[in-house]
Design a protein around this motif. Sequence first.
Motif, PDB file in Angstrom:
ATOM      1  N   ALA A 182       0.698  -1.178   0.098  1.00  0.00           N
ATOM      2  CA  ALA A 182       0.027  -0.161   0.041  1.00  0.00           C
ATOM      3  C   ALA A 182       0.960   1.198  -0.138  1.00  0.00           C
ATOM      4  CB  ALA A 182      -1.174  -0.043   1.231  1.00  0.00           C
ATOM      5  N   LEU A 183       2.041   1.340   0.664  1.00  0.00           N
ATOM      6  CA  LEU A 183       2.849   2.298   0.692  1.00  0.00           C
ATOM      7  C   LEU A 183       3.449   2.521  -0.518  1.00  0.00           C
ATOM      8  CD1 LEU A 183       4.688   4.406   2.674  1.00  0.00           C
ATOM      9  CD2 LEU A 183       6.279   2.515   2.613  1.00  0.00           C
ATOM     10  N   GLU A 184       3.667   1.574  -1.336  1.00  0.00           N
ATOM     11  CA  GLU A 184       4.370   1.697  -2.688  1.00  0.00           C
ATOM     12  C   GLU A 184       3.390   1.966  -3.776  1.00  0.00           C
ATOM     13  OE1 GLU A 184       8.380  -1.053  -1.594  1.00  0.00           O
ATOM     14  OE2 GLU A 184       6.625  -1.941  -2.816  1.00  0.00           O
ATOM     15  N   GLY A 185       2.187   1.888  -3.475  1.00  0.00           N
ATOM     16  CA  GLY A 185       0.959   2.033  -4.559  1.00  0.00           C
ATOM     17  C   GLY A 185       1.130   0.949  -5.348  1.00  0.00           C
ATOM     18  N   LYS A 186       1.109  -0.319  -4.975  1.00  0.00           N
ATOM     19  CA  LYS A 186       0.901  -1.288  -5.565  1.00  0.00           C
ATOM     20  C   LYS A 186       0.189  -2.617  -5.067  1.00  0.00           C
ATOM     21  CE  LYS A 186       5.686  -2.972  -4.986  1.00  0.00           C
ATOM     22  NZ  LYS A 186       6.914  -3.576  -5.384  1.00  0.00           N
ATOM     23  N   PRO A 187      -0.881  -2.377  -4.496  1.00  0.00           N
ATOM     24  CA  PRO A 187      -1.758  -3.472  -3.458  1.00  0.00           C
ATOM     25  C   PRO A 187      -2.207  -4.650  -4.361  1.00  0.00           C
ATOM     26  CG  PRO A 187      -3.130  -1.534  -3.982  1.00  0.00           C
ATOM     27  CD  PRO A 187      -1.955  -0.917  -4.309  1.00  0.00           C
ATOM     28  N   GLN A 188      -2.062  -5.652  -3.738  1.00  0.00           N
ATOM     29  CA  GLN A 188      -2.600  -7.011  -4.786  1.00  0.00           C
ATOM     30  C   GLN A 188      -3.981  -6.700  -4.920  1.00  0.00           C
ATOM     31  OE1 GLN A 188      -1.350 -10.654  -3.051  1.00  0.00           O
ATOM     32  NE2 GLN A 188       0.585  -9.981  -2.293  1.00  0.00           N
ATOM     33  N   ARG A 189      -4.123  -7.452  -6.133  1.00  0.00           N
ATOM     34  CA  ARG A 189      -5.585  -7.203  -6.970  1.00  0.00           C
ATOM     35  C   ARG A 189      -6.655  -7.808  -5.893  1.00  0.00           C
ATOM     36  NH1 ARG A 189      -8.126 -11.170  -9.053  1.00  0.00           N
ATOM     37  NH2 ARG A 189      -6.158 -12.261  -9.472  1.00  0.00           N
ATOM     38  N   GLU A 190      -6.225  -8.931  -5.169  1.00  0.00           N
ATOM     39  CA  GLU A 190      -7.124  -9.483  -4.312  1.00  0.00           C
ATOM     40  C   GLU A 190      -7.740  -8.499  -3.022  1.00  0.00           C
ATOM     41  OE1 GLU A 190      -4.570 -12.742  -6.043  1.00  0.00           O
ATOM     42  OE2 GLU A 190      -4.505 -10.936  -5.128  1.00  0.00           O
ATOM     43  N   VAL A 191      -7.004  -7.724  -2.548  1.00  0.00           N
ATOM     44  CA  VAL A 191      -7.236  -7.080  -1.456  1.00  0.00           C
ATOM     45  C   VAL A 191      -7.464  -5.805  -1.811  1.00  0.00           C
ATOM     46  CG1 VAL A 191      -5.676  -8.753  -0.161  1.00  0.00           C
ATOM     47  CG2 VAL A 191      -4.774  -6.423  -0.752  1.00  0.00           C
ATOM     48  N   LYS A 192      -6.995  -4.931  -2.772  1.00  0.00           N
ATOM     49  CA  LYS A 192      -6.957  -3.626  -3.121  1.00  0.00           C
ATOM     50  C   LYS A 192      -8.372  -2.817  -2.930  1.00  0.00           C
ATOM     51  CE  LYS A 192      -6.190   0.026  -6.595  1.00  0.00           C
ATOM     52  NZ  LYS A 192      -6.018   0.143  -8.166  1.00  0.00           N
ATOM     53  N   ASP A 193      -9.512  -3.499  -3.341  1.00  0.00           N
ATOM     54  CA  ASP A 193     -10.942  -2.819  -3.074  1.00  0.00           C
ATOM     55  C   ASP A 193     -11.383  -3.444  -1.548  1.00  0.00           C
ATOM     56  OD1 ASP A 193     -10.835  -1.698  -5.727  1.00  0.00           O
ATOM     57  OD2 ASP A 193     -11.857  -3.294  -6.372  1.00  0.00           O
ATOM     58  N   VAL A 194     -11.091  -4.340  -1.177  1.00  0.00           N
ATOM     59  CA  VAL A 194     -11.659  -4.993  -0.139  1.00  0.00           C
ATOM     60  C   VAL A 194     -10.984  -4.213   1.222  1.00  0.00           C
ATOM     61  CG1 VAL A 194     -11.742  -6.776   1.567  1.00  0.00           C
ATOM     62  CG2 VAL A 194     -12.313  -7.298  -0.702  1.00  0.00           C
ATOM     63  N   PHE A 195      -9.859  -3.807   1.140  1.00  0.00           N
ATOM     64  CA  PHE A 195      -9.249  -3.092   2.534  1.00  0.00           C
ATOM     65  C   PHE A 195      -9.114  -1.499   2.103  1.00  0.00           C
ATOM     66  CE2 PHE A 195      -6.217  -7.044   3.000  1.00  0.00           C
ATOM     67  CZ  PHE A 195      -7.354  -7.759   3.236  1.00  0.00           C
ATOM     68  N   ARG A 196      -9.797  -0.926   1.276  1.00  0.00           N
ATOM     69  CA  ARG A 196      -9.640   0.256   0.985  1.00  0.00           C
ATOM     70  C   ARG A 196     -10.429   1.340   2.083  1.00  0.00           C
ATOM     71  NH1 ARG A 196     -14.929   2.122  -0.519  1.00  0.00           N
ATOM     72  NH2 ARG A 196     -16.219   0.654  -0.968  1.00  0.00           N
ATOM     73  N   TRP A 197     -10.101   2.480   2.150  1.00  0.00           N
ATOM     74  CA  TRP A 197     -10.597   3.697   3.008  1.00  0.00           C
ATOM     75  C   TRP A 197     -12.170   3.529   2.376  1.00  0.00           C
ATOM     76  CZ3 TRP A 197      -8.921   6.338   6.910  1.00  0.00           C
ATOM     77  CH2 TRP A 197      -9.660   7.615   7.196  1.00  0.00           C
ATOM     78  N   ARG A 198     -13.141   3.184   3.609  1.00  0.00           N
ATOM     79  CA  ARG A 198     -14.294   3.206   2.958  1.00  0.00           C
ATOM     80  C   ARG A 198     -15.458   3.984   4.074  1.00  0.00           C
ATOM     81  NH1 ARG A 198     -11.958  -1.255   4.542  1.00  0.00           N
ATOM     82  NH2 ARG A 198     -13.070  -2.679   5.884  1.00  0.00           N
ATOM     83  N   PRO A 199     -15.156   5.103   4.243  1.00  0.00           N
ATOM     84  CA  PRO A 199     -16.263   5.631   5.548  1.00  0.00           C
ATOM     85  C   PRO A 199     -17.606   5.499   4.841  1.00  0.00           C
ATOM     86  CG  PRO A 199     -14.996   7.514   4.107  1.00  0.00           C
ATOM     87  CD  PRO A 199     -14.253   6.253   3.887  1.00  0.00           C
ATOM     88  N   GLU A 200     -18.004   5.493   3.549  1.00  0.00           N
ATOM     89  CA  GLU A 200     -19.406   5.503   3.216  1.00  0.00           C
ATOM     90  C   GLU A 200     -20.123   4.480   3.803  1.00  0.00           C
ATOM     91  OE1 GLU A 200     -16.983   3.147   0.338  1.00  0.00           O
ATOM     92  OE2 GLU A 200     -16.874   5.215   1.233  1.00  0.00           O
ATOM     93  N   ILE A 201     -19.518   3.428   4.213  1.00  0.00           N
ATOM     94  CA  ILE A 201     -20.268   2.429   4.649  1.00  0.00           C
ATOM     95  C   ILE A 201     -20.494   2.389   6.261  1.00  0.00           C
ATOM     96  CG2 ILE A 201     -19.619   0.658   2.987  1.00  0.00           C
ATOM     97  CD1 ILE A 201     -17.971  -0.643   4.991  1.00  0.00           C
ATOM     98  N   ALA A 202     -19.975   3.440   6.899  1.00  0.00           N
ATOM     99  CA  ALA A 202     -19.922   3.677   8.136  1.00  0.00           C
ATOM    100  C   ALA A 202     -20.600   4.756   8.626  1.00  0.00           C
ATOM    101  CB  ALA A 202     -18.584   3.756   8.905  1.00  0.00           C
ATOM    102  N   VAL A 203     -21.170   5.460   7.701  1.00  0.00           N
ATOM    103  CA  VAL A 203     -22.118   6.627   8.022  1.00  0.00           C
ATOM    104  C   VAL A 203     -23.203   6.600   9.208  1.00  0.00           C
ATOM    105  CG1 VAL A 203     -23.597   8.648   7.212  1.00  0.00           C
ATOM    106  CG2 VAL A 203     -21.711   7.743   5.901  1.00  0.00           C
ATOM    107  N   ASN A 204     -23.939   5.454   9.241  1.00  0.00           N
ATOM    108  CA  ASN A 204     -24.988   5.128  10.172  1.00  0.00           C
ATOM    109  C   ASN A 204     -24.772   4.075  10.902  1.00  0.00           C
ATOM    110  OD1 ASN A 204     -26.721   7.355   8.996  1.00  0.00           O
ATOM    111  ND2 ASN A 204     -27.335   6.100   7.354  1.00  0.00           N
TER     112      ASN A 204
END
Length: 440
Positions: A387-409
């Motif tokens: 993640a630091l190097e900007g090359k996350p593995q394909r299997e984890v990139k979207d799953v482990f992303r910054w995602r505050p939109e699902i925590a609003v409520n």
Amino acid sequence: MDNNNLNPTSSILIIGAGTWGCSTALHLARRGYTNVKVLDPHPVPSPIAAGNDLNKIMEHKELKESNTDAQSIAYAACTRAALVGWTTDPVFMPYFHETGFIVAGDTPALIQLIQEAEIDQSQGDFEFLGSAGDFQRTMPPGVLTGEFPGWKGWVNRSGAGWIQAAKAMVSVYKEAQRLGVSFLTGPLQGNVKSLVYEDGDVIGALTQDGTTHYAQQTILTAGAGSDRLLDFKKQLRPTAWTLGHIQLTPEEAQKYRNLPVLYNVTKGFLIEPDEDNHELKICDEHPGYCNFVVDPDHQGEIRSVPFAKMQIPLEAEGRARGFLRDTMPHLADRPFSFARICWDTDTIDRAFLIDRHPEHASLVVAVGGSRLGAMQMPSMGGFIADALEGKPQREVKDVFRWRPEIAVNRDWWSTQNRIGGPDKLMNFQDLKDDEWTKIA
């Protein structure tokens, strides 16, 4: 600064020297980064780190072919990589015990759920356990003496067992140090009071002694304390679990060697005694405890704020002893020699949060172990370095992303689909002083 300007001499600051922080330091050093510093208020292993434990479960199961769930795929990728580390990397190999893993339930509904969700004969060496005798025969005579009322389960003897968590963490720490990583620990020089910002970016951290530690890249791996240093927009909830130790004699401990982990999905689990002090660890199973208080760091909201305590609620001790009465009644009334609450941090979907911060270009967050992070120690630092190097593995990139939109409520009282105990999230604030153990 972003990852495009990253080079082997870039200054990198890691906040938190727990399981993930130490792993990240090791992976960065192995990738050739020569200017890595780690801050933590406690020496390694920290007494409040979730990974500072006698042992933790390690289990890897490949997915059923029919499982296309992205989160399951990401988690399988992590545990697959971790198992490679536990079995091939000299830093980790001495601390993995591939003794097997027993998963069980004690109601027809639970047993069916386990079979459908956990058991795939094509992906493991599973043996069905349908009676008390079957369970008892998985361990030496006299270890399991209980009647296992209603229990049925499966034992898997490959790719599963337990890890010596604290010893592994110390091994990682020493190897990272040997490779040139600098660790600053202590209540003054290692205790981060705040991140330091300039022009909207993070440029380092301020410690309790008044020192500003500047860095071109900062990685936040402070576990349950991360929420105190950065606004995660409700993505994190510090949640605690409970554990106790029972002292065995040297003769008993010798008989209890090389045992498979025994786990009932609603009652608890146990792992064989440690080799140094001959203590058997028992955990009750439940959705977790929080400590809901008015939090001045979050505009006076009611939030879960972690605290350290080397005792557990009496109700948790009672649940653990109930588990023992089913399995090892000869130990069910033996005094606890040690107990503590163990904090972790839940994301809202229990997927890890490993990503570059969308607003602070030089900050990477690596948090949200969600009770699944310790076993990932050998490989997790690699995913964080990716993640630091900007090359996350394909299997984890979207799953482990910054995602505050699902925590609003976010419902802070959610059980996160966990079961056991009272089948609800519990609050330490509901306990009176005399409702805790008093173990010397």
